[in-house]
Design an enzyme around this catalytic site. Structure first.
Site, short mmCIF file in Angstrom:
data_model
loop_
_atom_site.label_atom_id
_atom_site.label_comp_id
_atom_site.label_asym_id
_atom_site.label_seq_id
_atom_site.Cartn_x
_atom_site.Cartn_y
_atom_site.Cartn_z
N GLU A 46 -2.95 4.00 -0.03
CA GLU A 46 -3.65 4.73 0.91
C GLU A 46 -3.56 3.68 2.13
OE1 GLU A 46 -5.47 5.08 -3.30
OE2 GLU A 46 -3.93 3.57 -2.30
N CYS A 69 -8.69 2.94 -5.78
CA CYS A 69 -9.34 1.83 -6.57
C CYS A 69 -10.53 1.51 -6.01
CB CYS A 69 -8.26 0.74 -6.65
SG CYS A 69 -8.11 -0.04 -5.21
N TRP A 164 34.00 -4.08 -23.34
CA TRP A 164 32.64 -3.38 -23.20
C TRP A 164 33.00 -2.13 -23.61
CZ3 TRP A 164 29.00 -5.80 -20.86
CH2 TRP A 164 29.49 -6.86 -20.02
N ARG A 201 21.56 -7.54 -10.99
CA ARG A 201 22.41 -7.85 -10.20
C ARG A 201 22.34 -6.90 -9.01
NH1 ARG A 201 25.10 -8.41 -15.15
NH2 ARG A 201 25.97 -6.47 -15.12
N GLU A 284 17.55 -5.41 -24.85
CA GLU A 284 19.07 -5.29 -24.88
C GLU A 284 19.61 -6.02 -25.86
OE1 GLU A 284 20.78 -5.96 -21.15
OE2 GLU A 284 19.91 -4.10 -20.03
#
Length: 351
Positions: A46, A69, A164, A201, A284
């Site tokens: 804001e 807030c 992979w 990354r 992960e």
């Protein structure tokens, strides 16, 4: 409001544990100011939008994705800036669930004679801040589980080879998940086999906590994650000498008691991460970490990258889950399917 939501998204990865907030100032049917919360501890949406309007806010309308807030935290209360701006209308997507704010900001604006409307694109706004809502209401981090598997549910060969399974396009997408998270969490087996850095990354400035679950303190002192900033290791072992060595390298070691089957209990891990201020945790980890997280029911959101491959015998991400009936199956809700390069992404929430 759609533009305000798009602006808010620009702050993802940099404002947590604060919420993502965007704001737009409109006067005579034209946008004269835009702003969003750019970084934790810096000016809120804001204030930035009103400043961007360059003093032309008298009689204007302010569109904001979250209730302004009402208390002085890292910055002054936004509701005061709104009152002093001269705007005559405020449109809010959703109320702020924080106990110090909830409904109070809207009440202050209305008592000051400012026309206030609440609920425009509320569902989208709440979803955008799903991590913040859980963090504030349940005092726990929002937990995301990301898995890359073959069509037959395998995340690695029996010998542990996993690089992979998914495509590079999927791995690049995963970096966006890291950007939007506060911490990335893996188990000790991932550290020892893959020796990851656990960084983002696509954004070197991203301050991402690296969390390792390592009951017996087997993390090598030469592991890449040890050389990174903001690394946290959860353990149960009484290895004072190893803890001293890790601490000297800047690692935070948190010791908690093992739970069932000698595993670190997820409820205690999440409570400790909440205390640190971690709003979103991205898991992960390997088979043990993934399956125990699912079994414990602590996963909020699930990203499954399915590679168009079949490998037969291998490690499954549900390795540790044993059901007695199909009625006990872990179900997804509000799920969607996308094609990410050659892979299929299933994104959904856990019931």
């Amino acid at each position: 409001m759609s533009q305000a939501l798009a602006l808010a998204e620009k702050g993802r990865g940099f404002v947590s544990p604060n919420p993502l907030v965007g704001a737009v100032v409109v006067k005579n049917g034209k946008i004269i100011g835009k702003g969003y919360h750019k970084q934790f501890g810096k000016a809120h949406a804001e204030v930035n939008a009103l400043a961007d309007a360059k003093g032309k806010t008298k009689g204007a309308a302010l569109y904001v994705t979250l209730e302004p807030c009402t208390f002085y935290g890292k910055t002054p209360a936004c509701v005061n800036a709104v009152l002093n701006s001269g705007v005559t209308k405020v449109v809010v997507a959703t109320k702020d669930p924080h106990s110090k704010v909830l409904g109070k900001g809207i009440e202050i604006l209305r008592k000051a004679g400012i026309k206030t409307k609440v609920g425009v694109l509320a569902k989208q706004a709440r979803k955008q801040n799903e991590s913040y809502f859980k963090f504030v209401k349940k005092r726990l981090p929002f937990v995301i589980l990301k898995i890359a598997s073959t069509l037959d549910g395998k995340i690695a060969l029996l010998n542990g080879e996993s690089k992979w399974i998914g495509s590079k396009i999927s791995r690049d997408f995963s970096q966006k998940l890291r950007l939007g998270s506060d911490a990335i969490l893996v188990g000790i087996n991932t550290v020892r086999k893959d020796d990851p850095r656990l960084t983002c990354r696509i954004e070197p400035k991203k301050k991402l906590a690296k969390v390792v679950l390592d009951s017996n303190l087997k993390t090598p002192l030469k592991a890449k994650v040890i050389r990174e900033d903001n690394t946290i290791i959860f353990c149960s072992a009484n290895g004072d000498q190893k803890i001293k060595q890790l601490t000297r390298k800047g690692v935070r070691v948190i010791r908690i008691k093992n739970g069932k089957k000698g595993l670190l209990p997820w409820n205690k891990i999440l409570k400790e991460l909440y205390k640190i201020g971690i709003g979103t945790v991205l898991i992960e980890g390997g088979a043990t970490v993934a399956s125990t997280a699912l079994k414990a029911g602590i996963v909020d959101k699930f990203f499954l990258f399915l590679a168009p491959k079949l490998i037969g015998r291998g490690l499954s991400f549900t390795e540790g889950i044993r059901l007695k009936s199909l009625n006990q199956a872990i179900k997804l809700k509000e799920y969607r399917l996308y094609q990410i390069g050659p892979d299929i992404l299933i994104e959904g929430y856990l019931k």
